[in-house]
Design a protein around this motif. Structure first.
Motif, PDB file in Angstrom:
ATOM      1  N   ARG A  68       0.810  -1.226   0.000  1.00 42.72           N
ATOM      2  CA  ARG A  68       0.000   0.000   0.000  1.00 42.72           C
ATOM      3  C   ARG A  68       0.838   1.268   0.000  1.00 42.72           C
ATOM      4  N   GLU A 109      -5.347   1.747  -1.190  1.00 41.21           N
ATOM      5  CA  GLU A 109      -4.443   1.093  -2.130  1.00 41.21           C
ATOM      6  C   GLU A 109      -3.221   1.974  -2.326  1.00 41.21           C
ATOM      7  N   LYS A 110      -2.250   1.479  -3.060  1.00 42.06           N
ATOM      8  CA  LYS A 110      -1.011   2.229  -3.243  1.00 42.06           C
ATOM      9  C   LYS A 110      -1.263   3.562  -3.943  1.00 42.06           C
ATOM     10  N   ASP A 384      -0.732   2.287   5.766  1.00 45.28           N
ATOM     11  CA  ASP A 384       0.421   1.777   5.034  1.00 45.28           C
ATOM     12  C   ASP A 384       1.614   1.901   5.973  1.00 45.28           C
TER      13      ASP A 384
END
Length: 423
Positions: A68, A109-110, A384
């Motif tokens: 992430r 998400e990333k 993250d």
């Protein structure tokens, strides 16, 4: 007269032996002594020391928090960010302030953050700029704000599943090269739409949905190229949270209320049989799988637990120091667990390698909505390796730990501080 030997006179091999015995704080100080020390520590010492650091380790590249993370963190930065997590050093951002009660559901998400707003799902692009978390204008929106409120949300691959307050779910499948949905399925889980959808999960073409009225297992099928969900099994009732195991051979279910104090249940997908597990708890609010044999669960009775299916018992139990219910659980894929608590938007950090003790407590500042903000639970937490996202009553809080300049808010010894104040 013989010249005295100083540290910089030693060869690299001897320095490596010395550096291996130093603490992280000592290494960070030695890092700034000279360029030679900097290169040795950066290339040889930090890479080993940071392998299994809490929340920032890089041994497992498939860990959720690793995949992430939007920044490319150097080994030096990993060590610094680890210390910031442990000492409570972060910069806080308050996003999407609202005037009405509307806790959001989020997926991190990333590159993107998916966030619910009433009945609409919004997709935001994350920013790599310092001090900027997201681009404020959404990249895409799905549905309308006036639709029934989104109560749960999950994403697997290109499939997004939305559960709503009116007892309906919506499946959105997106093509890899397009942002627009390419197929949508709407399903009513309740004949009279009385019960809101508490939890949804998806793996491949298998879907699980939970309301307080019933739990259903669905299979995605096609007829004349038109997708639909076909009921596979009914798995009970009164379930608050539901999760597929990593191998998709089991389902873990946490009940909202169980008078027999067996709130944790397991579904064997080969037979669709439901088995109560020997975890002594009357209510579970959230759970995650650590691996195919270990379940991490947050309980109303103020505990966070690690349950092992092989021994059929709670191997470790962490109790909240302020005796508050655990509302949400976020597992980083290695050793770190973040738990969102019932009041003050508070989040607890735990290390699975350290039993019966929290690592740090995070209390976001309270500056909006007067007294109301103090009562907000941390409804959902996701993270993250450098950022923590907290969904609250009226906004989204983001704690950015890539901030060495920030003030330290250390609550590792809260009871010692309270004793000093009382004296």
């Amino acid at each position: 007269m013989k010249k005295s030997l100083i540290l910089t006179d030693l060869n690299d091999d001897v320095l490596l032996i010395i550096f291996d015995e130093c603490t992280l704080d000592d290494l960070l100080n030695l890092f700034h002594v000279c360029k030679r020390f900097q290169e040795i520590i950066k290339q040889s010492t930090f890479i080993r020391r940071s392998l299994d650091l809490l929340l920032v380790g890089h041994r497992n590249h498939n860990a959720v928090s690793y995949t992430r993370t939007i920044q490319n963190l150097s080994y030096h930065r990993r060590v610094k960010i680890f210390q910031n997590w442990c000492y409570g050093r972060y910069e806080e951002h308050i996003l999407f302030q609202q005037s009405q009660f509307n806790p959001s559901k989020i997926i991190l998400e990333k590159e993107f953050l998916f966030k619910s707003h009433s009945g609409q799902l919004r997709k935001y692009t994350r920013s790599k700029r310092k001090g900027e978390i997201l681009y404020r204008r959404p990249t895409n929106t799905y549905g309308e704000v006036r639709d029934a409120d989104i109560t749960c949300l999950t994403k697997s691959g290109e499939s997004v599943v939305i559960g709503r307050r009116n007892g309906r779910i919506k499946l959105i499948s997106m093509d890899n090269n397009e942002n627009d949905p390419i197929e949508e399925i709407n399903v009513s889980l309740n004949e009279f739409s009385e019960h809101r959808v508490e939890s949804v999960d998806v793996r491949n073409d298998l879907y699980a949905t939970a309301t307080l009225q019933r739990v259903s297992l669905w299979q995605k099928r096609y007829e004349l190229d038109i997708p639909y969900l076909d009921t596979v099994a009914e798995l009970g009732a009164g379930v608050k949270t539901i999760r597929f195991s990593p191998n998709v051979d089991k389902i873990a279910m946490g009940k909202y209320k169980d008078t027999s104090r067996q709130a944790l249940h397991l579904v064997d997908l080969s037979t669709n049989e439901v088995h109560p597990l020997a975890s002594d708890s009357a209510s579970i609010y959230d759970l995650q799988w650590k691996d195919n044999n270990v379940i991490l669960s947050g309980h109303y009775d103020t505990t966070f637990r690690l349950f092992d299916l092989r021994t059929n018992c709670d191997e470790h139990i962490w109790v909240d120091p302020y005796d508050l219910a655990v509302y949400s659980v976020s597992y980083d894929g290695n050793f770190g667990v973040l738990c969102g608590m019932k009041y003050h938007c508070r989040v607890n950090l735990y290390d699975l390698r350290v039993p019966n003790k929290y690592i740090q407590l995070y209390f976001p500042r309270q500056r909006f909505r007067g007294a109301k903000s103090f009562s907000s639970p941390a409804y959902q937490v996701v993270n993250d390796q450098s950022q923590l996202f907290i969904s609250t009553d009226y906004n989204l809080r983001v704690l950015d730990f890539d901030a060495d300049w920030a003030a330290t808010k250390d609550y590792t010894n809260i009871f010692v501080h309270e004793m000093i104040v009382n004296l």
